[in-house]
Design a protein around this motif. Sequence first.
Motif, PDB file in Angstrom:
ATOM      1  N   THR A  97       0.852  -1.194   0.000  1.00 31.03           N
ATOM      2  CA  THR A  97       0.000   0.000   0.000  1.00 31.03           C
ATOM      3  C   THR A  97       0.882   1.236   0.000  1.00 31.03           C
ATOM      4  OG1 THR A  97      -1.806  -1.107   1.174  1.00 31.03           O
ATOM      5  CG2 THR A  97      -1.779   1.303   1.239  1.00 31.03           C
ATOM      6  N   TYR A  98       0.693   2.068  -1.020  1.00 32.63           N
ATOM      7  CA  TYR A  98       1.432   3.320  -1.134  1.00 32.63           C
ATOM      8  C   TYR A  98       0.550   4.486  -0.686  1.00 32.63           C
ATOM      9  CZ  TYR A  98       2.973   7.646  -3.355  1.00 32.63           C
ATOM     10  OH  TYR A  98       3.322   8.959  -3.583  1.00 32.63           O
ATOM     11  N   ASN A  99       1.063   5.303   0.232  1.00 33.66           N
ATOM     12  CA  ASN A  99       0.429   6.555   0.650  1.00 33.66           C
ATOM     13  C   ASN A  99      -0.919   6.308   1.323  1.00 33.66           C
ATOM     14  OD1 ASN A  99      -0.328   9.167   1.104  1.00 33.66           O
ATOM     15  ND2 ASN A  99      -0.477   9.749  -1.045  1.00 33.66           N
ATOM     16  N   PHE A 100      -0.899   6.108   2.630  1.00 34.95           N
ATOM     17  CA  PHE A 100      -2.117   5.795   3.368  1.00 34.95           C
ATOM     18  C   PHE A 100      -3.128   6.941   3.379  1.00 34.95           C
ATOM     19  CE2 PHE A 100       0.651   2.497   5.138  1.00 34.95           C
ATOM     20  CZ  PHE A 100      -0.198   1.405   5.062  1.00 34.95           C
ATOM     21  N   ASP A 101      -2.671   8.170   3.128  1.00 32.81           N
ATOM     22  CA  ASP A 101      -3.610   9.291   3.081  1.00 32.81           C
ATOM     23  C   ASP A 101      -4.549   9.152   1.884  1.00 32.81           C
ATOM     24  OD1 ASP A 101      -2.576  10.463   5.345  1.00 32.81           O
ATOM     25  OD2 ASP A 101      -1.098  11.651   4.237  1.00 32.81           O
TER      26      ASP A 101
END
Length: 207
Positions: A97-101
């Motif tokens: 998972t890239y960039n949880f925001d």
Amino acid sequence: MAVYRFKVVFEDYDDVVREIEIESKQTFEDFHRIIQQSTGYNAEASSSFYVSNDFWIKGEEIAFMPSAKKTGRGVALMENAKLSSFIDDPHQKFYYTYNFDRPYDFHIELIKILLDDASATVYPRIVRSVGDAPKPFGAVAATPASEETSEDFDFLHEEGLNPEDAEDFTEVDDAEGVPLDEDADEFAEEFDDNEHPEEHSNEKDEY
């Protein structure tokens, strides 16, 4: 020393594929950065790899820029975690998972194990790239606009219309092409003709 070749695929865009080679001694942070180099995204975003099974069920997490909660749980850090320590299967899989925001999810599979031939090849490296990565969320900054323009687009947004639809409204305004003052003058003339009905009545009586 072994070199791993991984196939990296967007979970929601399976026509976008990258193949990446990376040495077994290198870290998950190295892997994270070369993946984002291949997509054109900013690598400085909280992200995680998860050891996965064939059904893409998340297992142990390896994190980059983890939250305080994750740090407190003692989650493995990408910068310290070598790939070889998490490879138990010749077809090892990772969920990433890239960039949880504003996340993008990836399926990663080990597809080949090579022997480092001690050449001058620099790893990690991208060996195959298919398809353009989708634009990252929030990549395009909004262009500053005047208050009038902002209000116009707020109206379009409320009506569920696209900004391009504003052209239709402009064309309608131009098609009308009659200022309000001219309309008022036409109506005024009509009222002038009927303003003194008794005068017209007297003229008729004379004949």
